[in-house]
Motif scaffolding. Structure first.
Motif, PDB file in Angstrom:
ATOM      1  N   ASP A  60       0.829  -1.205   0.000  1.00 17.36           N
ATOM      2  CA  ASP A  60       0.000   0.000   0.000  1.00 17.36           C
ATOM      3  C   ASP A  60       0.863   1.255   0.000  1.00 17.36           C
ATOM      4  O   ASP A  60       0.541   2.253  -0.660  1.00 17.36           O
ATOM      5  N   CYS A  61       1.975   1.220   0.743  1.00 19.32           N
ATOM      6  CA  CYS A  61       2.892   2.361   0.749  1.00 19.32           C
ATOM      7  C   CYS A  61       3.471   2.603  -0.639  1.00 19.32           C
ATOM      8  O   CYS A  61       3.530   3.750  -1.117  1.00 19.32           O
ATOM      9  N   LEU A  62       3.906   1.541  -1.292  1.00 24.61           N
ATOM     10  CA  LEU A  62       4.511   1.687  -2.614  1.00 24.61           C
ATOM     11  C   LEU A  62       3.501   2.235  -3.621  1.00 24.61           C
ATOM     12  O   LEU A  62       3.846   3.065  -4.466  1.00 24.61           O
ATOM     13  N   ARG A  63       2.253   1.781  -3.508  1.00 23.44           N
ATOM     14  CA  ARG A  63       1.213   2.315  -4.400  1.00 23.44           C
ATOM     15  C   ARG A  63       0.975   3.799  -4.140  1.00 23.44           C
ATOM     16  O   ARG A  63       0.557   4.531  -5.036  1.00 23.44           O
ATOM     17  N   ALA A  64       1.228   4.240  -2.916  1.00 27.67           N
ATOM     18  CA  ALA A  64       1.039   5.658  -2.569  1.00 27.67           C
ATOM     19  C   ALA A  64       2.255   6.503  -2.946  1.00 27.67           C
ATOM     20  O   ALA A  64       2.266   7.706  -2.672  1.00 27.67           O
ATOM     21  N   GLY A  65       3.267   5.874  -3.557  1.00 30.94           N
ATOM     22  CA  GLY A  65       4.437   6.623  -4.004  1.00 30.94           C
ATOM     23  C   GLY A  65       5.574   6.681  -3.010  1.00 30.94           C
ATOM     24  O   GLY A  65       6.556   7.401  -3.223  1.00 30.94           O
ATOM     25  N   VAL A  66       5.470   5.928  -1.910  1.00 31.24           N
ATOM     26  CA  VAL A  66       6.533   5.908  -0.907  1.00 31.24           C
ATOM     27  C   VAL A  66       7.737   5.152  -1.460  1.00 31.24           C
ATOM     28  O   VAL A  66       7.593   4.095  -2.070  1.00 31.24           O
ATOM     29  N   GLU A  67       8.929   5.689  -1.225  1.00 30.30           N
ATOM     30  CA  GLU A  67      10.170   5.003  -1.616  1.00 30.30           C
ATOM     31  C   GLU A  67      10.623   4.134  -0.451  1.00 30.30           C
ATOM     32  O   GLU A  67      10.669   4.582   0.696  1.00 30.30           O
ATOM     33  N   TRP A  68      10.993   2.895  -0.732  1.00 30.18           N
ATOM     34  CA  TRP A  68      11.336   1.915   0.308  1.00 30.18           C
ATOM     35  C   TRP A  68      12.838   1.687   0.325  1.00 30.18           C
ATOM     36  O   TRP A  68      13.451   1.403  -0.693  1.00 30.18           O
ATOM     37  N   ALA A  69      13.436   1.794   1.527  1.00 27.10           N
ATOM     38  CA  ALA A  69      14.879   1.599   1.692  1.00 27.10           C
ATOM     39  C   ALA A  69      15.124   0.554   2.774  1.00 27.10           C
ATOM     40  O   ALA A  69      15.289   0.892   3.963  1.00 27.10           O
ATOM     41  N   PRO A  70      15.140  -0.735   2.415  1.00 24.66           N
ATOM     42  CA  PRO A  70      15.433  -1.783   3.400  1.00 24.66           C
ATOM     43  C   PRO A  70      16.922  -1.831   3.732  1.00 24.66           C
ATOM     44  O   PRO A  70      17.750  -1.229   3.027  1.00 24.66           O
ATOM     45  N   SER A  71      17.259  -2.549   4.789  1.00 22.29           N
ATOM     46  CA  SER A  71      18.658  -2.712   5.221  1.00 22.29           C
ATOM     47  C   SER A  71      19.353  -1.363   5.351  1.00 22.29           C
ATOM     48  O   SER A  71      20.541  -1.217   5.061  1.00 22.29           O
ATOM     49  N   THR A  72      18.609  -0.364   5.782  1.00 17.51           N
ATOM     50  CA  THR A  72      19.121   1.008   5.876  1.00 17.51           C
ATOM     51  C   THR A  72      18.923   1.528   7.291  1.00 17.51           C
ATOM     52  O   THR A  72      17.809   1.518   7.806  1.00 17.51           O
ATOM     53  N   SER A  73      20.000   1.974   7.914  1.00 20.18           N
ATOM     54  CA  SER A  73      19.908   2.482   9.276  1.00 20.18           C
ATOM     55  C   SER A  73      20.252   3.959   9.326  1.00 20.18           C
ATOM     56  O   SER A  73      20.980   4.483   8.471  1.00 20.18           O
ATOM     57  N   LEU A  74      19.720   4.622  10.336  1.00 23.63           N
ATOM     58  CA  LEU A  74      20.001   6.043  10.544  1.00 23.63           C
ATOM     59  C   LEU A  74      21.279   6.158  11.359  1.00 23.63           C
ATOM     60  O   LEU A  74      21.328   5.754  12.530  1.00 23.63           O
ATOM     61  N   ALA A  75      22.334   6.719  10.748  1.00 19.94           N
ATOM     62  CA  ALA A  75      23.615   6.860  11.438  1.00 19.94           C
ATOM     63  C   ALA A  75      23.726   8.204  12.145  1.00 19.94           C
ATOM     64  O   ALA A  75      24.369   8.309  13.192  1.00 19.94           O
ATOM     65  N   ALA A  76      23.119   9.241  11.584  1.00 23.12           N
ATOM     66  CA  ALA A  76      23.183  10.575  12.192  1.00 23.12           C
ATOM     67  C   ALA A  76      22.055  11.426  11.652  1.00 23.12           C
ATOM     68  O   ALA A  76      21.514  11.161  10.564  1.00 23.12           O
ATOM     69  N   LEU A  77      21.703  12.453  12.427  1.00 27.62           N
ATOM     70  CA  LEU A  77      20.655  13.377  12.016  1.00 27.62           C
ATOM     71  C   LEU A  77      21.068  14.762  12.494  1.00 27.62           C
ATOM     72  O   LEU A  77      21.107  15.037  13.692  1.00 27.62           O
ATOM     73  N   GLU A  78      21.389  15.638  11.543  1.00 33.26           N
ATOM     74  CA  GLU A  78      21.928  16.949  11.881  1.00 33.26           C
ATOM     75  C   GLU A  78      20.957  18.047  11.442  1.00 33.26           C
ATOM     76  O   GLU A  78      20.310  17.927  10.394  1.00 33.26           O
ATOM     77  N   PRO A  79      20.867  19.125  12.213  1.00 34.16           N
ATOM     78  CA  PRO A  79      19.983  20.234  11.821  1.00 34.16           C
ATOM     79  C   PRO A  79      20.505  20.916  10.561  1.00 34.16           C
ATOM     80  O   PRO A  79      21.707  20.977  10.300  1.00 34.16           O
ATOM     81  N   ASP A  80      19.561  21.429   9.782  1.00 34.83           N
ATOM     82  CA  ASP A  80      19.880  22.085   8.513  1.00 34.83           C
ATOM     83  C   ASP A  80      18.845  23.189   8.314  1.00 34.83           C
ATOM     84  O   ASP A  80      17.739  23.131   8.868  1.00 34.83           O
ATOM     85  N   ALA A  81      19.172  24.162   7.506  1.00 35.21           N
ATOM     86  CA  ALA A  81      18.248  25.272   7.279  1.00 35.21           C
ATOM     87  C   ALA A  81      16.911  24.803   6.732  1.00 35.21           C
ATOM     88  O   ALA A  81      15.860  25.384   7.024  1.00 35.21           O
ATOM     89  N   GLY A  82      16.917  23.736   5.951  1.00 35.04           N
ATOM     90  CA  GLY A  82      15.674  23.224   5.382  1.00 35.04           C
ATOM     91  C   GLY A  82      15.036  22.131   6.199  1.00 35.04           C
ATOM     92  O   GLY A  82      14.079  21.504   5.767  1.00 35.04           O
ATOM     93  N   GLY A  83      15.548  21.850   7.393  1.00 31.91           N
ATOM     94  CA  GLY A  83      15.022  20.791   8.242  1.00 31.91           C
ATOM     95  C   GLY A  83      16.153  20.013   8.865  1.00 31.91           C
ATOM     96  O   GLY A  83      16.677  20.368   9.914  1.00 31.91           O
ATOM     97  N   SER A  84      16.586  18.923   8.197  1.00 36.23           N
ATOM     98  CA  SER A  84      17.666  18.086   8.710  1.00 36.23           C
ATOM     99  C   SER A  84      18.451  17.494   7.552  1.00 36.23           C
ATOM    100  O   SER A  84      17.951  17.421   6.417  1.00 36.23           O
ATOM    101  N   VAL A  85      19.645  17.044   7.862  1.00 40.77           N
ATOM    102  CA  VAL A  85      20.401  16.194   6.948  1.00 40.77           C
ATOM    103  C   VAL A  85      20.578  14.848   7.647  1.00 40.77           C
ATOM    104  O   VAL A  85      21.164  14.780   8.737  1.00 40.77           O
ATOM    105  N   ALA A  86      20.032  13.804   7.041  1.00 42.63           N
ATOM    106  CA  ALA A  86      20.119  12.467   7.608  1.00 42.63           C
ATOM    107  C   ALA A  86      21.278  11.719   6.950  1.00 42.63           C
ATOM    108  O   ALA A  86      21.410  11.734   5.725  1.00 42.63           O
ATOM    109  N   THR A  87      22.093  11.088   7.764  1.00 45.05           N
ATOM    110  CA  THR A  87      23.124  10.203   7.249  1.00 45.05           C
ATOM    111  C   THR A  87      22.604   8.778   7.352  1.00 45.05           C
ATOM    112  O   THR A  87      22.362   8.282   8.461  1.00 45.05           O
ATOM    113  N   LEU A  88      22.390   8.159   6.209  1.00 44.92           N
ATOM    114  CA  LEU A  88      21.850   6.809   6.148  1.00 44.92           C
ATOM    115  C   LEU A  88      22.947   5.837   5.750  1.00 44.92           C
ATOM    116  O   LEU A  88      23.759   6.122   4.866  1.00 44.92           O
TER     117      LEU A  88
END
Length: 391
Positions: free
Chosen positions: A105-133
């Protein structure tokens, strides 16, 4: 992976899948990331859906077991009390198929799926955040406008955003048996025994197709794997499980400290277990997970559309937490029951009419989680989308 997305959803359990689908349907660009290689890998939850959830959400019927109307409570000495409902109170989700369906259902809604992917860092940015995956030993930095933490009781997203963190939890572990005929009417069997399940219960859920055998309690007061082994030996003759081989083992932390006060900020929010959205009394988390995730998606969409932080003010954990005062008090009372003798007396009291009515309400009541759907403004501007683009 996309060059930029509106929303990064971390965690593809029920909360993350529900939130990602709703945001995708709203028109936002969404990346759903999970460290597991597949959504049905290493499922943690028992998957017991209560009547209120079944009435409110369109869960696929072929991903649910037969209805359960009966609850049996057992004291440490095995004295039992049976509660019967005229309604279909519980259905056990076949969580692997249910997660796969939700991902479709997510894929049909246009969601992009990233398995085997972990969040290594999350830093503040002017537009929100920069995530290191991180995936396969490689790291990628991804600009995101907003982050949804649906990453479990110990949330890396919550820590990175400076939001509140769960401090009180129990640990549950269970084994699932399929193709075992117990010969019993479908029922939810619960043992109140502080030596086997300190501060919680041990359980056998038998819906006629699957049998779930598990224990839960405060980690500092028992060894879950050893407690499960002893409990299985105790109930195996009753349920015909002697010699049966489990097909699956599940386990994990279950937060029981109530909804966390601060679960949102301008860079992201928490939902599901990460937000403490679990009943402090019953430790049931599926109904709160779905209800809070639907609100999280709506609040996030409004914030993306307006950039106005007042949209996030409606996602207030402190207000929700206040509605759980009585359950938090009872949770502390349950935690204080440490001896089998005290538990035996408590079970004896439950067999008396006034307390039996309380037990009936706990197991069959419809107040699992408050309705928290916020009111939307009459006119909401279109979301300023960042379309999905190949990396």
């Amino acid at each position: 992976m996309s060059a930029r997305v509106d929303v990064l959803v971390v965690g593809a359990g029920l909360a993350g899948l529900e939130c990602a689908r709703r945001l995708g349907e709203s028109g936002a660009s969404v990346l759903l990331a999970d460290r597991k290689p597949a959504v049905d890998h290493a499922v943690h939850t028992t998957g017991i859906f209560v009547r209120r959830t079944l009435e409110s959400f369109a869960l696929p019927d072929d991903c649910l077991g037969p209805p359960v109307r009966r609850v049996a409570l057992y004291s440490p000495r095995g004295r039992s009390m049976t509660l019967q409902s005229p309604h279909d109170e519980y259905r056990v989700g076949r969580m692997g198929p249910l997660y796969r369906r939700a991902l479709d259902d997510c894929l049909r809604a246009g969601v992009e799926w990233a398995p085997s992917t972990s969040l290594a860092a999350l830093e503040p940015d002017a537009g929100g955040s920069v995530a290191t995956l991180e995936r396969g030993g490689r790291r990628e930095r991804l600009p995101v406008r907003f982050v949804v933490g649906a990453d479990g009781a110990v949330s890396r997203v919550g820590a990175a955003l400076g939001l509140d963190e769960n401090r009180v939890w129990i640990v549950g572990v269970e084994e699932v048996f399929r193709g075992v005929s117990t010969g019993h009417e479908p029922a939810f069997h619960c043992w109140i025994d502080p030596e086997v399940a300190p501060g919680y219960i041990a359980w056998v859920v038998d819906d006629g197709e699957e049998v779930h055998v598990g224990v839960g309690g405060y980690a500092s007061r028992f060894r879950p794997a050893e407690a499960l082994r002893r409990f299985q030996a105790r109930v195996a003759p009753r349920f015909g499980l002697a010699g049966a081989i489990p097909c699956e083992r599940r386990g994990g932390r279950i937060p029981v400290g109530g909804v966390l006060p601060r679960i949102a900020c301008a860079r992201g929010l928490l939902t599901g277990d990460a937000a403490g959205a679990v009943s402090p009394l019953t430790a049931g988390g599926l109904d709160p997970c779905l209800r809070l995730s639907s609100v999280a998606a709506e609040v996030t969409a409004d914030f993306l559309a307006t950039g106005d932080e007042s949209a996030l003010a409606r996602y207030d954990g402190a207000t929700l937490r206040a509605r759980f005062h009585t359950r938090l008090v009872i949770r502390r009372m349950l935690a204080a029951v440490r001896s089998p003798a005290a538990a035996e007396l408590a079970c004896a009291a439950l067999r008396l009419p006034p307390f039996r009515a309380v037990a009936q309400h706990v197991f069959f009541g419809r107040g699992s989680f408050p309705d928290v759907a916020p009111r939307r403004d009459a006119a909401v501007p279109a979301i300023a989308l960042h379309p999905l683009r190949p990396a």
